[in-house]
Design a protein around this motif. Structure first.
Motif, mmCIF file in Angstrom:
data_model
loop_
_atom_site.group_PDB
_atom_site.id
_atom_site.type_symbol
_atom_site.label_atom_id
_atom_site.label_comp_id
_atom_site.label_asym_id
_atom_site.label_seq_id
_atom_site.Cartn_x
_atom_site.Cartn_y
_atom_site.Cartn_z
ATOM 1 N N MET A 46 0.858 -1.209 0.000
ATOM 2 C CA MET A 46 0.000 0.000 0.000
ATOM 3 C C MET A 46 0.879 1.239 0.000
ATOM 4 S SD MET A 46 -3.025 1.225 0.077
ATOM 5 C CE MET A 46 -3.131 2.970 -0.219
ATOM 6 N N VAL A 47 0.721 2.055 -1.020
ATOM 7 C CA VAL A 47 1.443 3.323 -1.088
ATOM 8 C C VAL A 47 0.491 4.419 -0.614
ATOM 9 C CG1 VAL A 47 2.672 4.926 -2.582
ATOM 10 C CG2 VAL A 47 2.789 2.483 -3.032
ATOM 11 N N ASP A 48 0.893 5.124 0.454
ATOM 12 C CA ASP A 48 -0.026 6.091 1.043
ATOM 13 C C ASP A 48 -0.367 7.240 0.105
ATOM 14 O OD1 ASP A 48 -0.052 4.527 3.227
ATOM 15 O OD2 ASP A 48 1.256 5.777 4.453
ATOM 16 N N GLY A 49 0.472 7.507 -0.868
ATOM 17 C CA GLY A 49 0.228 8.647 -1.739
ATOM 18 C C GLY A 49 -0.752 8.361 -2.863
ATOM 19 N N GLU A 50 -1.139 7.094 -3.010
ATOM 20 C CA GLU A 50 -1.961 6.771 -4.174
ATOM 21 C C GLU A 50 -3.417 7.194 -4.008
ATOM 22 O OE1 GLU A 50 -3.425 2.161 -4.234
ATOM 23 O OE2 GLU A 50 -1.286 2.541 -4.153
ATOM 24 N N ALA A 51 -4.117 7.243 -5.166
ATOM 25 C CA ALA A 51 -5.514 7.655 -5.160
ATOM 26 C C ALA A 51 -6.368 6.541 -4.561
ATOM 27 C CB ALA A 51 -5.952 7.963 -6.583
ATOM 28 N N LEU A 52 -7.196 6.899 -3.579
ATOM 29 C CA LEU A 52 -8.047 5.926 -2.901
ATOM 30 C C LEU A 52 -9.435 5.989 -3.527
ATOM 31 C CD1 LEU A 52 -6.946 7.022 0.691
ATOM 32 C CD2 LEU A 52 -5.908 5.234 -0.722
ATOM 33 N N ASP A 53 -9.907 4.852 -4.057
ATOM 34 C CA ASP A 53 -11.214 4.841 -4.718
ATOM 35 C C ASP A 53 -12.269 4.154 -3.836
ATOM 36 O OD1 ASP A 53 -10.541 2.202 -4.821
ATOM 37 O OD2 ASP A 53 -10.419 2.069 -7.009
ATOM 38 N N ALA A 54 -13.474 3.992 -4.404
ATOM 39 C CA ALA A 54 -14.571 3.388 -3.635
ATOM 40 C C ALA A 54 -14.199 1.978 -3.175
ATOM 41 C CB ALA A 54 -15.849 3.357 -4.472
ATOM 42 N N GLY A 55 -13.445 1.255 -4.000
ATOM 43 C CA GLY A 55 -13.033 -0.099 -3.631
ATOM 44 C C GLY A 55 -12.178 -0.087 -2.372
ATOM 45 N N PHE A 56 -11.258 0.874 -2.291
ATOM 46 C CA PHE A 56 -10.433 1.014 -1.094
ATOM 47 C C PHE A 56 -11.321 1.218 0.136
ATOM 48 C CE2 PHE A 56 -8.791 3.824 2.119
ATOM 49 C CZ PHE A 56 -7.625 3.206 2.511
ATOM 50 N N PHE A 57 -12.289 2.131 0.019
ATOM 51 C CA PHE A 57 -13.126 2.457 1.177
ATOM 52 C C PHE A 57 -13.986 1.270 1.594
ATOM 53 C CE2 PHE A 57 -11.615 6.590 0.201
ATOM 54 C CZ PHE A 57 -11.665 7.300 1.391
ATOM 55 N N SER A 58 -14.481 0.495 0.613
ATOM 56 C CA SER A 58 -15.249 -0.707 0.943
ATOM 57 C C SER A 58 -14.366 -1.718 1.660
ATOM 58 C CB SER A 58 -15.829 -1.345 -0.321
ATOM 59 O OG SER A 58 -16.902 -0.574 -0.795
ATOM 60 N N ARG A 59 -13.136 -1.914 1.147
ATOM 61 C CA ARG A 59 -12.231 -2.881 1.789
ATOM 62 C C ARG A 59 -11.866 -2.431 3.201
ATOM 63 N NH1 ARG A 59 -10.301 -2.871 -3.536
ATOM 64 N NH2 ARG A 59 -8.650 -1.402 -3.011
ATOM 65 N N TRP A 60 -11.729 -1.097 3.376
ATOM 66 C CA TRP A 60 -11.448 -0.558 4.706
ATOM 67 C C TRP A 60 -12.580 -0.943 5.670
ATOM 68 C CZ3 TRP A 60 -12.350 5.277 6.146
ATOM 69 C CH2 TRP A 60 -12.060 5.451 7.499
ATOM 70 N N MET A 61 -13.809 -0.724 5.265
ATOM 71 C CA MET A 61 -14.950 -1.023 6.131
ATOM 72 C C MET A 61 -15.052 -2.529 6.404
ATOM 73 S SD MET A 61 -16.462 1.709 7.141
ATOM 74 C CE MET A 61 -14.956 2.656 7.186
ATOM 75 N N LEU A 62 -14.778 -3.346 5.396
ATOM 76 C CA LEU A 62 -14.837 -4.800 5.594
ATOM 77 C C LEU A 62 -13.723 -5.261 6.543
ATOM 78 C CD1 LEU A 62 -15.645 -5.988 1.943
ATOM 79 C CD2 LEU A 62 -17.216 -5.766 3.875
ATOM 80 N N ALA A 63 -12.538 -4.634 6.413
ATOM 81 C CA ALA A 63 -11.428 -4.955 7.322
ATOM 82 C C ALA A 63 -11.782 -4.535 8.747
ATOM 83 C CB ALA A 63 -10.147 -4.266 6.851
ATOM 84 N N ALA A 64 -12.433 -3.373 8.886
ATOM 85 C CA ALA A 64 -12.844 -2.911 10.213
ATOM 86 C C ALA A 64 -13.859 -3.883 10.811
ATOM 87 C CB ALA A 64 -13.448 -1.505 10.115
ATOM 88 N N ALA A 65 -14.772 -4.384 9.965
ATOM 89 C CA ALA A 65 -15.779 -5.339 10.440
ATOM 90 C C ALA A 65 -15.105 -6.609 10.956
ATOM 91 C CB ALA A 65 -16.762 -5.669 9.315
ATOM 92 N N GLU A 66 -14.076 -7.077 10.225
ATOM 93 C CA GLU A 66 -13.329 -8.271 10.669
ATOM 94 C C GLU A 66 -12.670 -8.021 12.017
ATOM 95 O OE1 GLU A 66 -10.256 -9.587 8.010
ATOM 96 O OE2 GLU A 66 -11.721 -9.887 6.390
ATOM 97 N N ASP A 67 -12.026 -6.864 12.157
ATOM 98 C CA ASP A 67 -11.312 -6.549 13.397
ATOM 99 C C ASP A 67 -12.275 -6.437 14.575
ATOM 100 O OD1 ASP A 67 -9.114 -6.565 11.829
ATOM 101 O OD2 ASP A 67 -8.761 -4.398 11.861
ATOM 102 N N VAL A 68 -13.427 -5.812 14.327
ATOM 103 C CA VAL A 68 -14.426 -5.672 15.383
ATOM 104 C C VAL A 68 -14.932 -7.048 15.803
ATOM 105 C CG1 VAL A 68 -16.810 -4.934 15.801
ATOM 106 C CG2 VAL A 68 -15.159 -3.313 14.856
ATOM 107 N N GLU A 69 -15.175 -7.904 14.821
ATOM 108 C CA GLU A 69 -15.629 -9.267 15.098
ATOM 109 C C GLU A 69 -14.596 -10.007 15.975
ATOM 110 O OE1 GLU A 69 -18.459 -10.828 13.998
ATOM 111 O OE2 GLU A 69 -17.836 -12.584 15.154
ATOM 112 N N ARG A 70 -13.317 -9.871 15.590
ATOM 113 C CA ARG A 70 -12.246 -10.569 16.307
ATOM 114 C C ARG A 70 -12.065 -10.038 17.726
ATOM 115 N NH1 ARG A 70 -8.072 -8.955 13.388
ATOM 116 N NH2 ARG A 70 -7.490 -7.522 15.035
ATOM 117 N N GLU A 71 -12.242 -8.708 17.883
ATOM 118 C CA GLU A 71 -11.960 -8.054 19.169
ATOM 119 C C GLU A 71 -13.210 -7.785 20.002
ATOM 120 O OE1 GLU A 71 -8.852 -7.330 20.304
ATOM 121 O OE2 GLU A 71 -8.024 -8.325 18.543
ATOM 122 N N ALA A 72 -14.365 -8.268 19.541
ATOM 123 C CA ALA A 72 -15.632 -7.925 20.214
ATOM 124 C C ALA A 72 -15.610 -8.302 21.703
ATOM 125 C CB ALA A 72 -16.800 -8.604 19.508
ATOM 126 N N ASP A 73 -15.091 -9.479 22.014
ATOM 127 C CA ASP A 73 -15.089 -9.899 23.416
ATOM 128 C C ASP A 73 -14.215 -8.978 24.269
ATOM 129 O OD1 ASP A 73 -16.764 -11.924 22.751
ATOM 130 O OD2 ASP A 73 -15.250 -13.516 22.783
#
Lengths: 132, 208
Positions: B1-28
């Motif tokens: 991941m290059v921080d300078g690159e253009a972030l599109d809708a796909g990036f934002f969807s993957r971000w939210m899905l990754a957050a959902a995974e992390d929340v699921e893992r850390e819920a307890d």
């Protein structure tokens, strides 16, 4: 122009519905435009934006809605819905009032045909009724 | 991941899905932290909310998902407000919706633009909850993270995690934990902890 609807938001469905019934009864208006939006859709404790918008639609009679809340997430949920702009009937007011006393005052005012500002003011005045 | 690159809708969807995974893992863990100073529902509430976000992103636009970064965040925010059931619903919902609104119809955004949009969202959260840095809330993780974000996702993640840890010695001044007064000292704030998860998931938006 119809009557203002009063929506009571609590973490508990029993609290919201019971206070609605109490307010209608004390106001002496059996078909008072008041309803509860308490707890989560599955019956648990919490605040549901969905139940709040459904309740507001239920009591919307074209004159807007006054929303009274208990605490914490109830306050934040209603504020977030108001910020959204299109989730609640117009005009909608979050009323700064104690839930039980404010509900009675709001229902009496709403049943009497007061507009949403007057309903909110009547409920807010409940803070001034000292008990001791 | 290059921080300078253009972030599109796909990036934002993957971000939210990754957050959902992390929340699921850390819920307890979130619930354990909340049991110490709150009402032990933060993990369950966040899990329910982000599970709904996952479903909403997959079913929106007949499976293609929202078409712009702003639309992804608005959908996620609206979903959290309506499904979380606790104070974190309107707070996280406001964060993402306001940030999404700030991004407008742009097809892509760079990291500086994302930082500016998130700052708009964080300001709205501060206004909604009437809280500031040091009150032992999610802002203690989010504000340092947004400050660090122009230096990249790794810097933002480190700042958020440090901010969450720094809530341990603080006395809660907002929310249910504030009723405990001095007894809220010595526990990490659950909202700051889940905020650090959300920031940490950014680095996985690239799909790596």
């Amino acid at each position: 122009m119809g009557r203002v609807g009063v929506v009571l938001v609590s973490h508990s469905a029993q609290v919201a519905d019971s206070v609605a019934a109490l307010a209608a009864s004390l106001a002496g208006v059996p078909d008072a435009p008041v309803t509860g939006a308490g707890g989560l859709p599955d019956g648990g404790l919490g605040t549901s934006a969905e139940l709040v918008t459904e309740a507001a639609a239920r009591v919307d009679d074209g004159a807007g809605v006054a929303v009274l809340v208990d605490l914490g997430s109830a306050v934040l949920t209603v504020k977030a819905l108001l910020a959204e702009g299109d989730e609640l009937p117009e005009p909608a007011r979050l009323v700064d009032a104690p839930l039980v006393e404010g509900a009675v005052a709001a229902v009496v005012a709403a049943a009497g045909g007061a507009d949403v500002e007057a309903v909110a003011a009547a409920a807010g005045e409940a803070y001034d009724y000292r008990k001791v | 991941m290059v921080d300078g690159e253009a972030l599109d809708a796909g990036f934002f969807s993957r971000w939210m899905l990754a957050a959902a995974e992390d929340v699921e893992r850390e819920a307890d863990r979130l619930t354990e932290l909340d049991a110490a100073i709150g009402d032990a529902d933060h993990g369950g509430n966040m899990r329910r909310g982000f599970e709904a976000v996952r479903t909403a992103l997959r079913t929106d636009a007949d499976g293609a998902g929202p078409g712009t970064p702003g639309a992804v965040l608005m959908l996620a925010g609206r979903t959290l407000v309506s499904t979380v059931g606790g104070a974190s619903g309107p707070l996280y919902g406001t964060l993402l919706r306001r940030a999404g609104k700030a991004l407008g119809d742009a097809e892509t955004v760079d990291v500086a633009g994302l930082a500016a949009a998130l700052r708009t969202g964080v300001d709205a959260v501060a206004q909604l909850g009437g809280a500031a840095v040091g009150d032992k809330t999610m802002l203690d993780a989010l504000i340092p993270a947004v400050d660090a974000l122009p230096r990249g996702f790794a810097a933002a993640t480190a700042a958020a995690e440090e901010g969450a840890k720094a809530t341990v010695p603080l006395q809660a001044r907002k929310g249910r934990a504030s009723y405990l007064g001095e007894r809220s000292i010595g526990h990490q704030d659950p909202g700051a902890t889940s905020s650090a998860l959300l920031v940490g998931a950014l680095a996985r938006g690239g799909g790596a």
